[in-house]
Design an enzyme around this catalytic site. Structure first.
Site, PDB file in Angstrom:
ATOM      1  N   HIS A  96      -7.585  -7.133   7.477  1.00 17.36           N
ATOM      2  CA  HIS A  96      -6.759  -7.046   8.686  1.00 17.36           C
ATOM      3  C   HIS A  96      -6.936  -8.251   9.599  1.00 17.36           C
ATOM      4  CE1 HIS A  96      -6.193  -2.369   8.648  1.00 17.36           C
ATOM      5  NE2 HIS A  96      -5.725  -2.960   7.570  1.00 17.36           N
TER       6      HIS A  96
ATOM      7  N   ALA B 152       2.581   2.278   3.146  1.00 20.28           N
ATOM      8  CA  ALA B 152       3.764   1.475   3.449  1.00 20.28           C
ATOM      9  C   ALA B 152       4.968   1.986   2.666  1.00 20.28           C
ATOM     10  CB  ALA B 152       3.501   0.008   3.110  1.00 20.28           C
TER      11      ALA B 152
ATOM     12  N   TYR C 104      -9.078  20.013   2.471  1.00 18.11           N
ATOM     13  CA  TYR C 104      -8.303  19.334   3.522  1.00 18.11           C
ATOM     14  C   TYR C 104      -8.361  20.125   4.831  1.00 18.11           C
ATOM     15  CZ  TYR C 104      -4.443  17.200   6.041  1.00 18.11           C
ATOM     16  OH  TYR C 104      -3.688  16.563   6.999  1.00 18.11           O
TER      17      TYR C 104
ATOM     18  N   TYR D 185       1.589 -14.197   0.890  1.00 15.70           N
ATOM     19  CA  TYR D 185       1.568 -13.793   2.291  1.00 15.70           C
ATOM     20  C   TYR D 185       1.874 -14.983   3.193  1.00 15.70           C
ATOM     21  CZ  TYR D 185      -1.015  -9.728   0.432  1.00 15.70           C
ATOM     22  OH  TYR D 185      -1.407  -8.619  -0.275  1.00 15.70           O
TER      23      TYR D 185
ATOM     24  N   LYS E 164      -4.563   1.014  10.964  1.00 14.22           N
ATOM     25  CA  LYS E 164      -5.782   1.352  11.679  1.00 14.22           C
ATOM     26  C   LYS E 164      -6.959   1.453  10.717  1.00 14.22           C
ATOM     27  CE  LYS E 164      -4.460   6.111  11.180  1.00 14.22           C
ATOM     28  NZ  LYS E 164      -3.460   5.685  10.189  1.00 14.22           N
TER      29      LYS E 164
ATOM     30  N   SER F  64       3.697  -9.413  -1.993  1.00 13.23           N
ATOM     31  CA  SER F  64       2.617  -8.900  -2.824  1.00 13.23           C
ATOM     32  C   SER F  64       2.145 -10.031  -3.720  1.00 13.23           C
ATOM     33  CB  SER F  64       3.094  -7.719  -3.672  1.00 13.23           C
ATOM     34  OG  SER F  64       2.086  -7.323  -4.582  1.00 13.23           O
TER      35      SER F  64
ATOM     36  N   ALA G 150       0.828  -1.206   0.000  1.00 11.37           N
ATOM     37  CA  ALA G 150       0.000   0.000   0.000  1.00 11.37           C
ATOM     38  C   ALA G 150       0.861   1.253   0.000  1.00 11.37           C
ATOM     39  CB  ALA G 150      -0.914  -0.001   1.222  1.00 11.37           C
ATOM     40  N   ASP G 151       0.278   2.340  -0.464  1.00 12.66           N
ATOM     41  CA  ASP G 151       1.018   3.595  -0.566  1.00 12.66           C
ATOM     42  C   ASP G 151       1.572   4.044   0.778  1.00 12.66           C
ATOM     43  OD1 ASP G 151       1.561   6.131  -2.326  1.00 12.66           O
ATOM     44  OD2 ASP G 151       0.680   6.877  -0.465  1.00 12.66           O
TER      45      ASP G 151
ATOM     46  N   ASP H 241     -12.075   5.388   7.985  1.00 14.95           N
ATOM     47  CA  ASP H 241     -10.854   5.920   7.383  1.00 14.95           C
ATOM     48  C   ASP H 241     -10.450   7.254   7.990  1.00 14.95           C
ATOM     49  OD1 ASP H 241      -9.338   7.476   5.062  1.00 14.95           O
ATOM     50  OD2 ASP H 241      -9.072   5.333   4.727  1.00 14.95           O
TER      51      ASP H 241
END
Length: 359
Positions: free
Chosen positions: A80, A17, A236, A59, A98, A38, A14-15, A178
């Site tokens: 998760h 990461a 934002y 994985y 999270k 991956s 993921a981005d 999120d």
């Protein structure tokens, strides 16, 4: 004698990461990145080469490796529980993005599994590791603004492409889990446990299958009220304010500052407004260090287990209390026409969540 670095592997690319957590781990002398997994072999090789570790296309294969002490799980929320659980059963410590899961019962089951296994299961909540918030908490405790009367927090991001994983309910998408996570966790941080969800509303615009904004009213056992707002089709904003009988304290930006940002705490009291400037701090690196310390401590329970479970309880309560559940705004309304114009581009997101994830 110097302790051996904690050997960490990553499940997914993921981005968040690639952009934040992996660089922090690679820079930490107490961490050794051993593998990146991956389901896309090319992606695994690309990311592994960048960080000098082994690429793995499964994985499960990562969990079978003897050179892995812990795993970092930046997968979509819906994955998760499965992969954190598998990692724990394989004897690996876990740092998971999270929220840990999408509901309290599943969160509690994972925490129980970690406790029974003698392993650390830590939720990757980075902002609580930034010292600016402890400074604010100390100011409030010292009476700098008198008696605390009210709290407010907001976190929102601009509109995302329609194909983004945040718009996919089957992957755990939606504004509450999120972006809503941040103001809810901030309320828990400053007002303490035992919060009551007095009111809540969740709204969806542009025909999204998930909620795109929300508002929550909380009350602490001491009677302090909190107003929380969040969304993912907004200009934002990342901020919170504590309002007391004799003054106010505001922090903005609050939740995802870059490592070189010099935090400013704005204080307004009887003497007028003033700014308290703090030193920059890398909250991502601090979170990685906290995870390493927790593993090395040999503690029976993960350090944030109580807050993690309390947060899951609050998020469940918000959804249950919401006065509007996915009530679409008319596409012809001024709000939705603006939103849909900025989300007309579609994209395909792999289940690894390789699109631009939140911090």
């Amino acid at each position: 004698m110097t302790e051996r670095p904690l050997r960490i592997a990553v499940l997914g690319t993921a981005d968040i990461a690639r952009r934040r957590v992996l660089p922090a781990m690679a820079a930490d002398p107490d961490v050794e990145l051993t593998a990146v997994a991956s389901r896309d072999g090319g992606r695994a090789k690309e990311v592994a080469a960048q960080f000098g570790c082994a690429p793995v296309e499964s994985y499960d294969a990562v969990l079978e490796r003897a050179d892995v002490d812990a795993v970092y799980v930046p997968l979509p929320i819906s994955l998760h529980a499965e992969w954190a659980g598998r990692a724990l059963r394989a004897g690996k410590h876990v740092l998971a993005e999270k929220p840990l899961t999408a509901d309290r019962p599943t969160t509690e089951a994972l925490l129980d599994l970690a406790r029974a296994s003698g392993l650390v299961l830590m939720e990757n909540v980075m902002f609580v590791h930034h010292p600016q918030h402890s400074v604010v908490r100390e100011l409030v405790a010292s009476g700098a603004i008198g008696q605390l009367r009210a709290f407010s927090a907001a976190f929102a991001i601009p509109a995302l492409p329609a194909g983004n994983i945040r718009h996919r309910p089957e992957l755990g998408g939606g504004a509450l889990l999120d972006v809503g996570y941040y103001p809810v966790r901030a309320a828990l941080y400053f007002l303490g446990a035992g919060l009551e969800i007095v009111g809540a509303a969740l709204e969806s615009t542009g025909g999204s299958a998930v909620e795109t904004s929300g508002a929550v009213l909380v009350r602490s056992p001491a009677g302090v009220l909190g107003q929380l707002a969040f969304g993912m089709e907004h200009a934002y904003r990342s901020a919170y304010e504590l309002w007391g009988s004799e003054g106010r304290i505001r922090v903005e930006p609050a939740f995802t500052p870059p490592a070189d940002h010099k935090p400013a705490v704005w204080i307004t009291d009887a003497h007028g407004p003033r700014e308290l400037t703090l030193a920059p701090h890398d909250q991502v690196a601090a979170t990685v260090q906290a995870f390493v310390r927790a593993v090395r401590s040999g503690a029976v329970e993960s350090p944030d287990a109580g807050e993690c479970l309390e947060q899951a309880t609050l998020l469940d309560a918000v959804r249950a209390r919401a006065t509007s559940s996915l009530r679409p705004t008319s596409p012809t309304s001024p709000v939705s026409s603006t939103s849909t114009s900025s989300t007309s581009t579609t994209s395909t997101s792999r289940q690894e969540g390789t699109d631009r994830d939140r911090d």
